[in-house]
Write a protein that holds these residues in place. Structure first.
Motif, PDB file in Angstrom:
ATOM      1  N   THR A  93      -2.125  -4.430  10.214  1.00 48.40           N
ATOM      2  CA  THR A  93      -1.911  -4.335   8.764  1.00 48.40           C
ATOM      3  C   THR A  93      -2.393  -2.991   8.231  1.00 48.40           C
ATOM      4  OG1 THR A  93      -2.171  -6.728   8.523  1.00 48.40           O
ATOM      5  CG2 THR A  93      -2.411  -5.411   6.534  1.00 48.40           C
ATOM      6  N   GLY A  94      -3.598  -2.601   8.636  1.00 48.54           N
ATOM      7  CA  GLY A  94      -4.143  -1.324   8.175  1.00 48.54           C
ATOM      8  C   GLY A  94      -3.340  -0.124   8.657  1.00 48.54           C
ATOM      9  N   ALA A 126      11.394   4.430   2.815  1.00 47.24           N
ATOM     10  CA  ALA A 126      10.721   4.076   4.077  1.00 47.24           C
ATOM     11  C   ALA A 126       9.263   3.703   3.812  1.00 47.24           C
ATOM     12  CB  ALA A 126      10.818   5.222   5.073  1.00 47.24           C
ATOM     13  N   ALA A 127       8.617   4.416   2.890  1.00 43.50           N
ATOM     14  CA  ALA A 127       7.234   4.098   2.532  1.00 43.50           C
ATOM     15  C   ALA A 127       7.162   2.708   1.912  1.00 43.50           C
ATOM     16  CB  ALA A 127       6.669   5.143   1.565  1.00 43.50           C
ATOM     17  N   LEU A 128       8.103   2.409   1.049  1.00 50.38           N
ATOM     18  CA  LEU A 128       8.153   1.080   0.426  1.00 50.38           C
ATOM     19  C   LEU A 128       8.319  -0.004   1.491  1.00 50.38           C
ATOM     20  CD1 LEU A 128       8.176  -0.336  -2.355  1.00 50.38           C
ATOM     21  CD2 LEU A 128      10.668  -0.176  -2.269  1.00 50.38           C
ATOM     22  N   LEU A 129       9.180   0.240   2.472  1.00 50.37           N
ATOM     23  CA  LEU A 129       9.361  -0.717   3.566  1.00 50.37           C
ATOM     24  C   LEU A 129       8.090  -0.859   4.404  1.00 50.37           C
ATOM     25  CD1 LEU A 129      12.995   0.091   4.746  1.00 50.37           C
ATOM     26  CD2 LEU A 129      12.178  -1.983   3.615  1.00 50.37           C
ATOM     27  N   ALA A 132       5.837  -3.080   2.515  1.00 52.68           N
ATOM     28  CA  ALA A 132       6.341  -4.454   2.608  1.00 52.68           C
ATOM     29  C   ALA A 132       6.018  -5.052   3.979  1.00 52.68           C
ATOM     30  CB  ALA A 132       7.847  -4.482   2.350  1.00 52.68           C
ATOM     31  N   ALA A 133       6.133  -4.239   5.024  1.00 46.01           N
ATOM     32  CA  ALA A 133       5.796  -4.720   6.373  1.00 46.01           C
ATOM     33  C   ALA A 133       4.311  -5.062   6.465  1.00 46.01           C
ATOM     34  CB  ALA A 133       6.172  -3.674   7.416  1.00 46.01           C
ATOM     35  N   ALA A 134       3.459  -4.231   5.860  1.00 41.74           N
ATOM     36  CA  ALA A 134       2.014  -4.511   5.876  1.00 41.74           C
ATOM     37  C   ALA A 134       1.720  -5.830   5.163  1.00 41.74           C
ATOM     38  CB  ALA A 134       1.242  -3.359   5.221  1.00 41.74           C
ATOM     39  N   LEU A 135       2.379  -6.064   4.046  1.00 39.66           N
ATOM     40  CA  LEU A 135       2.187  -7.328   3.334  1.00 39.66           C
ATOM     41  C   LEU A 135       2.714  -8.501   4.148  1.00 39.66           C
ATOM     42  CD1 LEU A 135       3.047  -6.255  -0.320  1.00 39.66           C
ATOM     43  CD2 LEU A 135       0.800  -6.851   0.600  1.00 39.66           C
TER      44      LEU A 135
END
Length: 165
Positions: A93-94, A126-129, A132-135
């Motif tokens: 996640t981090g 890509a940053a937004l994705l 979203a992946a971290a969440l």
């Protein structure tokens, strides 16, 4: 009880991780130095943050790969529903969130240069994705916590039942 993960699937995933790690080493050892050479004559205020962000981004991907490898080891040992899995999920996640931050940095650096606005928006997406992946990984962690709690409860109930019998 759910079926165990087929060993062949773990082998395929690990093969993909090895290929990705090899590619990341090529990026760090060959591609980034060549990019640095291509940026000769460009402002250091532009080149250094760009190259550093790219290198750190590759490092984040390598960290994720190592954690996935360790989680696959837990899967093979039948210990994925244990507290030891949490540390790897937390690190993933981090690392993914850090990758999102690095993408934002790259977007900002490129926006100050002569990069096309569409490229900057693409990097922002890509940053937004990445965020979203971290969440999503965080949600998976919460589900893992529930599964570990239920597994612990089931074992305790089994122990109590065996004491009664």
């Amino acid at each position: 009880m759910p079926a165990p993960v087929p060993r062949s699937l773990v082998v395929i995933l690990r093969t993909m991780l090895v290929l990705a790690a090899t590619g990341s080493l090529v990026v760090l050892a060959v591609i980034l130095p060549l990019l640095w050479i291509d940026l000769e004559g460009v402002s250091m205020a532009y080149a250094i943050p760009l190259i550093a962000s790219l290198a750190l981004g590759v490092a984040c991907l390598q960290v994720v790969g190592v954690c996935i490898w360790r989680l696959l080891t837990l899967v093979l040992r039948g210990r994925i529903f244990s507290r030891s899995a949490f540390r790897y999920v937390d690190v993933i996640t981090g690392a993914v969130a850090a990758g999102g931050v690095l993408l934002v940095v790259i977007g900002v650096v490129l926006s100050e240069g002569t990069a096309a606005p569409g490229l900057v928006l693409l990097i922002g997406g890509a940053a937004l994705l990445a965020f979203a992946a971290a969440l999503t990984v965080n949600v998976a962690r919460r589900l893992l916590a529930q599964a570990v709690e239920r597994d612990t409860q089931a074992r305790r109930l089994e122990d109590e039942l065996s004491d009664v019998i």
